[in-house]
Design a protein around this motif. Structure first.
Motif, PDB file in Angstrom:
ATOM      1  N   PRO A  29      -6.340  10.306  28.336  1.00 34.36           N
ATOM      2  CA  PRO A  29      -5.596  11.277  29.158  1.00 34.36           C
ATOM      3  C   PRO A  29      -4.950  12.364  28.321  1.00 34.36           C
ATOM      4  CG  PRO A  29      -4.352   9.232  28.948  1.00 34.36           C
ATOM      5  CD  PRO A  29      -5.695   8.979  28.307  1.00 34.36           C
ATOM      6  N   LYS A  31      -1.828  14.946  28.633  1.00 31.84           N
ATOM      7  CA  LYS A  31      -0.627  15.160  29.436  1.00 31.84           C
ATOM      8  C   LYS A  31       0.002  16.510  29.108  1.00 31.84           C
ATOM      9  CE  LYS A  31       0.424  10.236  29.899  1.00 31.84           C
ATOM     10  NZ  LYS A  31       1.450   9.172  29.743  1.00 31.84           N
ATOM     11  N   ASN A  36       5.246  15.950  32.219  1.00 30.92           N
ATOM     12  CA  ASN A  36       4.338  15.244  31.313  1.00 30.92           C
ATOM     13  C   ASN A  36       3.297  14.420  32.076  1.00 30.92           C
ATOM     14  OD1 ASN A  36       3.477  14.712  28.670  1.00 30.92           O
ATOM     15  ND2 ASN A  36       4.563  12.756  28.612  1.00 30.92           N
ATOM     16  N   ARG A  37       2.722  15.043  33.067  1.00 32.49           N
ATOM     17  CA  ARG A  37       1.707  14.369  33.878  1.00 32.49           C
ATOM     18  C   ARG A  37       0.324  14.538  33.254  1.00 32.49           C
ATOM     19  NH1 ARG A  37       3.794  16.704  39.727  1.00 32.49           N
ATOM     20  NH2 ARG A  37       5.552  15.251  40.009  1.00 32.49           N
ATOM     21  N   VAL A  38      -0.599  13.674  33.682  1.00 32.15           N
ATOM     22  CA  VAL A  38      -1.985  13.781  33.221  1.00 32.15           C
ATOM     23  C   VAL A  38      -2.619  15.010  33.862  1.00 32.15           C
ATOM     24  CG1 VAL A  38      -4.252  12.689  33.197  1.00 32.15           C
ATOM     25  CG2 VAL A  38      -2.192  11.290  32.877  1.00 32.15           C
TER      26      VAL A  38
END
Length: 350
Positions: A29, A31, A36-38
């Motif tokens: 992934p 981020k 800090n999301r994928v």
């Protein structure tokens, strides 16, 4: 009559396989953003299938960034697979818990690329090899000294080295110690992750010859990862060619080197030095760099650099298809006429 596609793991005789990998994927992934999301994935390994028979050495080759090392680490569960299955000696180890996986660590070992980084600089060789025996309860404590000396002798060293630290050895000697550590627990299967790439050419030959001798002595099963096709030819029974996370070709070594089918394999082999100018194939120069595994090309991932690509190559994902007995290739241009060649382009979801 159309010949059905045979899965590439059938090429090795799946009924006698120690390791069978099916549709393996490993996505890392990426981020970003405020939370800090994928936001994307690195598709390091994308739908890879193969198997390895007991006592067989299978070479895994390709350019840097092709996913070779990730395959080796994921097969050992040093990296967790995103999808697919890994069957070792009849057991699917893909979903095993860490305590359950511990039973298989003894049977599956790795020899790392950098022999110095893989050894603890604060430990003497006696302590290092002794830990491996103690953790897996091999031999009684009073017997382990003799076993350690024997291990060193099997890799071409002597008991005189027991009380030395890793920095006191040459690169070739350190790699021999790394091999001894892998052999200490009497494994059934070893991943050799570019074990000679950090060594001088003269030392490379010694280490490859050592691995060949150990394979014969212990009937080892091995996945030998390398980018040097000359080294792979010397030690492997079969060869898998990877590009950008996918399998391009699988064949017995002699057949692959004499009659490569996939244009990527032909390009790699054309770059191998050959002292016989008459036997040297015309050099195939690949245009551009290997694309990013974050956003690989649609259809055949090799099409952006392929010298024989056609528009259809962008529309379908080629399936490794049997082009001759035991020889599989993922190319719609070079497969036999009438063979089932490809699957529709699909959006890969992590």
């Amino acid at each position: 009559m159309t010949k059905p596609v045979i899965p590439p793991n059938a090429a090795s005789g799946q009924q006698d396989a120690l390791l069978t990998v099916t549709n393996l994927k490993k996505y890392f992934p990426i981020k970003g953003g405020v939370f800090n999301r994928v936001i994307n994935h690195v598709k390091a390994v994308n739908d890879v299938s193969f198997s390895i028979k007991r006592g067989e050495v299978v070479g895994l080759v390709g350019e840097s960034g092709s996913g070779k090392t990730t395959v080796g680490r994921t097969v050992l569960r040093l990296e967790e697979p995103t999808d697919g299955s890994i069957v070792f000696d009849g057991t699917d180890i893909t979903r095993l818990s860490k305590p359950e996986m511990r039973r298989y660590r003894k049977r599956m070992q790795i020899v790392f690329q950098d022999p110095y980084a893989s050894l603890n600089p604060r430990e003497k060789i006696r302590t290092m090899l002794g830990h491996a025996l103690a953790v897996h309860h091999i031999g009684r404590p009073e017997e382990r000294e003799d076993r350690i000396v024997k291990l060193l002798e099997q890799v071409g060293l002597t008991g005189d080295y027991l009380d030395r630290f890793p920095h006191e050895f040459s690169g070739g000697q350190r790699q021999r110690i790394g091999i001894a550590r892998a052999l200490a627990v009497e494994p059934d299967f070893i991943v050799a992750d570019e074990p000679v790439s950090a060594l001088d050419v003269s030392i490379q030959a010694q280490v490859v010859n050592l691995l060949e001798d150990l394979k014969a002595e212990f009937n080892l099963t091995m996945l030998f990862i390398a980018h040097d096709l000359a080294v792979v030819e010397h030690i492997s029974d079969r060869v898998i060619v990877m590009y950008l996370g996918r399998v391009m070709e699988i064949a017995p070594t002699r057949k692959l080197y004499r009659s490569p089918n996939h244009p990527y394999t032909k390009a790699l082999l054309s770059a191998v030095p050959n002292p016989d100018a008459r036997a040297r194939p015309d050099r195939i120069i690949l245009k551009g760099d290997i694309p990013s595994p974050i956003n690989p090309p649609s259809g055949c991932v090799f099409r952006t650099r392929c010298p024989i690509a056609i528009p259809d190559c962008a529309k379908v994902i080629p399936v490794p298809t049997e082009v001759s007995p035991g020889h599989f290739s993922a190319c719609i241009r070079t497969a036999p006429q009438g063979a089932a060649l490809s699957t529709p382009e699909l959006q890969d979801a992590p």
